[in-house]
Design a protein around this motif. Structure first.
Motif, PDB file in Angstrom:
ATOM      1  N   MET A   1       0.833  -1.198   0.000  1.00 49.98           N
ATOM      2  CA  MET A   1       0.000   0.000   0.000  1.00 49.98           C
ATOM      3  C   MET A   1       0.869   1.250   0.000  1.00 49.98           C
ATOM      4  O   MET A   1       1.904   1.305   0.671  1.00 49.98           O
ATOM      5  N   TYR A   2       0.418   2.275  -0.763  1.00 51.07           N
ATOM      6  CA  TYR A   2       1.185   3.521  -0.806  1.00 51.07           C
ATOM      7  C   TYR A   2       0.247   4.720  -0.738  1.00 51.07           C
ATOM      8  O   TYR A   2      -0.955   4.632  -1.017  1.00 51.07           O
ATOM      9  N   LEU A   3       0.814   5.867  -0.385  1.00 51.00           N
ATOM     10  CA  LEU A   3       0.072   7.120  -0.259  1.00 51.00           C
ATOM     11  C   LEU A   3       0.868   8.223  -0.927  1.00 51.00           C
ATOM     12  O   LEU A   3       2.086   8.338  -0.711  1.00 51.00           O
ATOM     13  N   ILE A   4       0.196   9.034  -1.760  1.00 51.91           N
ATOM     14  CA  ILE A   4       0.838  10.159  -2.451  1.00 51.91           C
ATOM     15  C   ILE A   4      -0.052  11.391  -2.288  1.00 51.91           C
ATOM     16  O   ILE A   4      -1.274  11.302  -2.450  1.00 51.91           O
ATOM     17  N   GLY A   5       0.536  12.531  -1.983  1.00 55.57           N
ATOM     18  CA  GLY A   5      -0.237  13.764  -1.862  1.00 55.57           C
ATOM     19  C   GLY A   5       0.572  14.963  -2.300  1.00 55.57           C
ATOM     20  O   GLY A   5       1.804  14.911  -2.383  1.00 55.57           O
ATOM     21  N   GLY A   6      -0.133  16.059  -2.600  1.00 60.29           N
ATOM     22  CA  GLY A   6       0.561  17.272  -3.011  1.00 60.29           C
ATOM     23  C   GLY A   6      -0.332  18.481  -2.936  1.00 60.29           C
ATOM     24  O   GLY A   6      -1.560  18.385  -2.954  1.00 60.29           O
ATOM     25  N   ILE A   7       0.302  19.667  -2.855  1.00 61.01           N
ATOM     26  CA  ILE A   7      -0.411  20.929  -2.902  1.00 61.01           C
ATOM     27  C   ILE A   7       0.443  21.933  -3.674  1.00 61.01           C
ATOM     28  O   ILE A   7       1.626  22.094  -3.395  1.00 61.01           O
ATOM     29  N   THR A   8      -0.155  22.550  -4.689  1.00 62.51           N
ATOM     30  CA  THR A   8       0.562  23.496  -5.545  1.00 62.51           C
ATOM     31  C   THR A   8      -0.328  24.691  -5.850  1.00 62.51           C
ATOM     32  O   THR A   8      -1.542  24.661  -5.617  1.00 62.51           O
ATOM     33  N   ASN A   9       0.295  25.749  -6.391  1.00 65.11           N
ATOM     34  CA  ASN A   9      -0.495  26.830  -6.971  1.00 65.11           C
ATOM     35  C   ASN A   9      -1.355  26.260  -8.092  1.00 65.11           C
ATOM     36  O   ASN A   9      -0.889  25.470  -8.903  1.00 65.11           O
ATOM     37  N   ALA A  10      -2.607  26.689  -8.147  1.00 69.68           N
ATOM     38  CA  ALA A  10      -3.514  26.137  -9.155  1.00 69.68           C
ATOM     39  C   ALA A  10      -3.408  26.842 -10.497  1.00 69.68           C
ATOM     40  O   ALA A  10      -3.627  26.221 -11.538  1.00 69.68           O
ATOM     41  N   TYR A  11      -3.079  28.128 -10.492  1.00 67.59           N
ATOM     42  CA  TYR A  11      -3.177  28.908 -11.728  1.00 67.59           C
ATOM     43  C   TYR A  11      -1.845  29.593 -12.021  1.00 67.59           C
ATOM     44  O   TYR A  11      -1.706  30.801 -11.933  1.00 67.59           O
ATOM     45  N   ALA A  12      -0.850  28.792 -12.366  1.00 65.76           N
ATOM     46  CA  ALA A  12       0.488  29.301 -12.635  1.00 65.76           C
ATOM     47  C   ALA A  12       0.657  29.617 -14.114  1.00 65.76           C
ATOM     48  O   ALA A  12      -0.054  29.090 -14.971  1.00 65.76           O
ATOM     49  N   ASP A  13       1.636  30.448 -14.418  1.00 62.11           N
ATOM     50  CA  ASP A  13       2.015  30.761 -15.796  1.00 62.11           C
ATOM     51  C   ASP A  13       3.347  30.079 -16.067  1.00 62.11           C
ATOM     52  O   ASP A  13       4.384  30.524 -15.577  1.00 62.11           O
TER      53      ASP A  13
ATOM     54  N   TYR B   1      -5.242  26.879  -4.431  1.00 62.75           N
ATOM     55  CA  TYR B   1      -4.454  25.654  -4.460  1.00 62.75           C
ATOM     56  C   TYR B   1      -5.107  24.543  -5.275  1.00 62.75           C
ATOM     57  O   TYR B   1      -6.334  24.471  -5.396  1.00 62.75           O
ATOM     58  N   PHE B   2      -4.253  23.681  -5.811  1.00 65.46           N
ATOM     59  CA  PHE B   2      -4.656  22.388  -6.350  1.00 65.46           C
ATOM     60  C   PHE B   2      -4.100  21.343  -5.397  1.00 65.46           C
ATOM     61  O   PHE B   2      -2.888  21.240  -5.198  1.00 65.46           O
ATOM     62  N   THR B   3      -4.993  20.565  -4.793  1.00 61.35           N
ATOM     63  CA  THR B   3      -4.611  19.629  -3.739  1.00 61.35           C
ATOM     64  C   THR B   3      -5.035  18.216  -4.119  1.00 61.35           C
ATOM     65  O   THR B   3      -6.140  18.018  -4.633  1.00 61.35           O
TER      66      THR B   3
END
Length: 345
Positions: free
Chosen positions: A159-171, A189-191
């Motif tokens: 079993m594995y787990l992956i997560g992230g949080i980034t700017n949603a509207y980048a250029d 954010y995009f989460t």
């Protein structure tokens, strides 16, 4: 501790389209690599990873805008091949931990490198229609080179787990501009959070089952509304040759192309690292918050055959069939023929 790579790819598309332009073509040069700066020779190295690209069209239409802009198809035919010019895609720190069982990323990320990842999503060597790529066209995705953090770890042996949080509207053509202010102040954010199963960590790319939950914030500046969705994927490696898959997703607003999507198909490779056959079939319902309500459901078929001519050169013809392109008032169905060429060093 430095590794580098160079490649150049071309895409040529033609269609029996009567609603707009009937062909598109583009090229892309990429320079990428990593510097293993700390922990070299151990299971927990730390590396600086980068990728710089130049994306340029040959004719009047780039493949990235061919689907919606010319064919009236709610989807992306070859999304990376645009006319953006020189741009960043990656610039981040990658840190391994827990004897290599976990990874942390921080910097300018490409979400498709860690979200809903599977072996058929590589647009340079496998499927080119976005319905068979990250999110199955039913997930919001930020532009490449967006500031954020991501990480993943094996919870158990399988079993594995992956997560992230980034700017949603980048250029992506100017990723540094206002990126830190937007990340820490704008809260757009995009989460993502993904839970998956794989027989072993070294098979996670081509033999796994996972479910991905995503959320995107709204943005008055970008004119975007918030939304969320759920995606799933199953691919199984059989007899070291066959890779059948079932993938799909559901979106509630969020600016995705499709609000419901289901894909089935297979990859077949008789000899590892040699020629590759792929076939995929997708049903998709256009997102009513992104497009007008009441549009027809679409059926998409793609088949490709990658010929590995030499270790450095691959040739990939592809055939796509688009049934009921939802934004096309003229054509009830379309054929799209394509050819990809890739030189890699």
């Amino acid at each position: 501790g430095v590794s580098i790579g160079l490649d150049y790819s071309s895409v040529f598309l033609t269609s029996n389209n009567n609603a707009g332009e009937d062909d598109a073509s583009s090229g892309m040069f990429r320079f990428y690599g990593s510097w293993e700066a700390v922990g070299r020779g151990t299971n927990t190295p730390g590396s600086l990873v980068w990728k710089v690209e130049n994306r340029h069209r040959y004719g009047s239409v780039a493949p990235s805008g061919f689907g919606i802009g010319e064919l009236g198809y709610v989807g992306l035919i070859s999304p990376p091949w645009s006319n953006q010019g020189t741009r960043w895609t990656n610039l981040y720190w990658k840190q391994k931990f827990d004897e290599g069982r976990g990874t942390l990323l921080g910097g300018y990320l490409d979400a498709t490198d860690y979200v809903d990842v599977w072996v058929g999503a590589d647009p340079w060597t496998r499927f080119t229609n976005f319905a068979f790529s990250t999110g199955s066209s039913s997930m919001f995705l930020p532009n490449d080179a967006t500031l954020g953090v991501a990480g993943g770890t094996m919870l158990t042996e399988k079993m594995y787990l992956i997560g992230g949080i980034t700017n949603a509207y980048a250029d992506s053509t100017d990723p540094i501009k206002d990126s830190f202010d937007r990340f820490f102040s704008d809260n757009e954010y995009f989460t993502t959070l993904e839970l998956g199963w794989t027989p072993s960590q070294d098979q996670i790319y081509f033999n796994n089952t996972h479910v991905t939950l995503w959320h995107v914030d709204d943005s008055p500046q970008a004119g975007a509304i918030q939304g969320w969705g759920l995606n799933f994927s199953h691919i199984q490696y059989i007899n070291d040759k066959w890779m059948p898959f079932v993938r799909g997703g559901y979106a509630d607003d969020g600016g995705s192309l499709l609000q419901k999507s289901l894909s089935v198909g297979f990859l077949y490779q008789k000899t590892p690292a040699q020629n590759l056959l792929g076939f995929g079939l997708n049903w998709g319902e256009p997102n009513e918050s992104t497009f007008a309500p009441g549009l027809d459901d679409q059926i998409t078929m793609e088949t490709f055959y990658r010929v590995q001519v030499t270790q450095q050169f691959a040739l990939t013809p592809t055939v796509q069939y688009l049934k009921n392109p939802a934004l096309n008032p003229v054509d009830n169905s379309l054929w799209v023929l394509g050819l990809r060429l890739r030189f890699a060093l």
